[in-house]
Design a protein around this motif. Structure first.
Motif, short mmCIF file in Angstrom:
data_model
loop_
_atom_site.label_atom_id
_atom_site.label_comp_id
_atom_site.label_asym_id
_atom_site.label_seq_id
_atom_site.Cartn_x
_atom_site.Cartn_y
_atom_site.Cartn_z
N ILE A 55 0.88 -1.17 0.00
CA ILE A 55 0.00 0.00 0.00
C ILE A 55 0.91 1.22 0.00
O ILE A 55 1.72 1.39 0.92
N ASP A 56 0.80 2.00 -1.06
CA ASP A 56 1.70 3.15 -1.24
C ASP A 56 3.15 2.74 -1.01
O ASP A 56 3.91 3.41 -0.29
N ASP A 57 3.51 1.61 -1.60
CA ASP A 57 4.88 1.06 -1.61
C ASP A 57 5.32 0.42 -0.29
O ASP A 57 6.47 0.00 -0.18
N ASN A 58 4.46 0.33 0.70
CA ASN A 58 4.83 -0.29 1.98
C ASN A 58 4.12 -1.63 2.15
O ASN A 58 2.90 -1.71 1.97
N PRO A 59 4.86 -2.68 2.54
CA PRO A 59 4.23 -3.98 2.76
C PRO A 59 3.27 -3.94 3.96
O PRO A 59 3.64 -3.45 5.03
N VAL A 60 2.07 -4.47 3.74
CA VAL A 60 1.02 -4.44 4.76
C VAL A 60 0.34 -5.81 4.77
O VAL A 60 0.13 -6.41 3.71
N ASN A 61 -0.01 -6.31 5.96
CA ASN A 61 -0.78 -7.55 6.03
C ASN A 61 -2.25 -7.24 5.75
O ASN A 61 -2.94 -6.62 6.57
N SER A 62 -2.70 -7.68 4.59
CA SER A 62 -4.05 -7.30 4.15
C SER A 62 -5.16 -7.96 4.98
O SER A 62 -6.29 -7.51 4.97
N CYS A 63 -4.81 -9.03 5.72
CA CYS A 63 -5.85 -9.72 6.51
C CYS A 63 -6.33 -8.88 7.69
O CYS A 63 -7.39 -9.16 8.24
N VAL A 64 -5.54 -7.89 8.08
CA VAL A 64 -5.96 -7.04 9.21
C VAL A 64 -6.10 -5.58 8.78
O VAL A 64 -6.26 -4.71 9.64
N TYR A 65 -6.03 -5.32 7.48
CA TYR A 65 -6.15 -3.94 7.01
C TYR A 65 -7.61 -3.66 6.67
O TYR A 65 -8.18 -4.29 5.78
N PRO A 66 -8.24 -2.72 7.37
CA PRO A 66 -9.65 -2.44 7.09
C PRO A 66 -9.83 -1.83 5.70
O PRO A 66 -9.20 -0.81 5.38
N ALA A 67 -10.68 -2.43 4.90
CA ALA A 67 -10.87 -1.95 3.52
C ALA A 67 -11.39 -0.51 3.49
O ALA A 67 -11.13 0.23 2.55
N LYS A 68 -12.07 -0.09 4.54
CA LYS A 68 -12.62 1.27 4.54
C LYS A 68 -11.51 2.33 4.61
O LYS A 68 -11.77 3.50 4.37
N LYS A 69 -10.26 1.91 4.90
CA LYS A 69 -9.15 2.86 4.93
C LYS A 69 -8.48 3.01 3.56
O LYS A 69 -7.45 3.68 3.44
N LEU A 70 -9.04 2.37 2.53
CA LEU A 70 -8.38 2.36 1.23
C LEU A 70 -8.48 3.68 0.45
O LEU A 70 -7.80 3.84 -0.56
N GLU A 71 -9.33 4.57 0.88
CA GLU A 71 -9.56 5.80 0.11
C GLU A 71 -8.24 6.48 -0.28
O GLU A 71 -7.42 6.80 0.59
N GLY A 72 -8.05 6.66 -1.59
CA GLY A 72 -6.88 7.38 -2.10
C GLY A 72 -5.58 6.59 -2.09
O GLY A 72 -4.54 7.10 -2.49
N LYS A 73 -5.65 5.31 -1.70
CA LYS A 73 -4.42 4.52 -1.59
C LYS A 73 -4.10 3.83 -2.92
O LYS A 73 -4.95 3.65 -3.78
N ARG A 74 -2.84 3.39 -3.01
CA ARG A 74 -2.35 2.66 -4.16
C ARG A 74 -2.01 1.25 -3.71
O ARG A 74 -1.12 1.06 -2.88
N VAL A 75 -2.74 0.26 -4.22
CA VAL A 75 -2.55 -1.13 -3.78
C VAL A 75 -1.88 -1.92 -4.91
O VAL A 75 -2.32 -1.85 -6.07
#
Ligand code: FES
Ligand code: FES
Length: 159
Positions: A55-75
């Motif tokens: 997400i915006d070039d940083n590795p993130v564990n998607s299993c605990v990342y709330p989808a509602k925080k995706l606004e404006g992000k680059r996945v």
């Protein structure tokens, strides 16, 4: 069922708008909404790294990342890496270094490798090992994974 939320973001270079339920994780969105099943569900509890995406070039564990925080992000997912000429040498390096056995951890490992190389194109072994502490592999013993990152960085530890 909570109230629906709408988010706009970029997924593997393509603009997306999605109506979602507030409790959805990014992993759920990737696998169940977009059928991007290269991102794996391992533990679901932030412990194994098999679900990593950038997400915006940083590795993130998607299993605990709330989808509602995706606004404006680059996945970016493993599917995006594998079809991008700038990055496809990284999964190839894992193959060439024999860093893939059962393969379950590999998408998350490749994502983490790219995140590291975007941050530091020339990481030493200590940095590589420390960067991968959140990625579990039951098969390889990690030596070949370090070698894969070295290859992806344009080096070989075998001279
Ligand atoms: S499935 Fe997300 S950290 Fe294990
Ligand atoms: S190759 Fe099997 S878990 Fe890593």
């Amino acid at each position: 069922m909570g109230d629906k939320t709408c988010v706009s973001f970029t997924l593997n270079g393509e603009p997306r708008s999605l109506e979602l339920e507030p409790r959805w994780t990014l992993l759920h969105v990737l696998r169940e909404v977009y059928n991007l099943t290269g991102t794996k569900f391992g533990c679901g509890t932030n412990d194994c790294g098999s679900c990593k995406v950038l997400i915006d070039d940083n590795p993130v564990n998607s299993c605990v990342y709330p989808a509602k925080k995706l606004e404006g992000k680059r996945v970016l997912t493993i599917e995006g890496i594998s079809s991008d000429k700038r990055y496809m040498h990284i999964p190839q390096a894992f193959v060439n270094a024999h860093a893939v056995q059962c393969g379950f951890c590999t998408p998350g490992m490749v994502i983490t490798a790219l995140g590291l190389l975007l941050e530091d194109p020339d990481p030493d072994e200590t940095k590589i090992r420390s960067y991968f502490t959140g990625n579990l592999c039951r098969c390889t013993g990690y030596v070949n994974i370090v070698e894969a990152v070295n290859l992806a960085a344009g080096r070989s530890t075998h001279g």
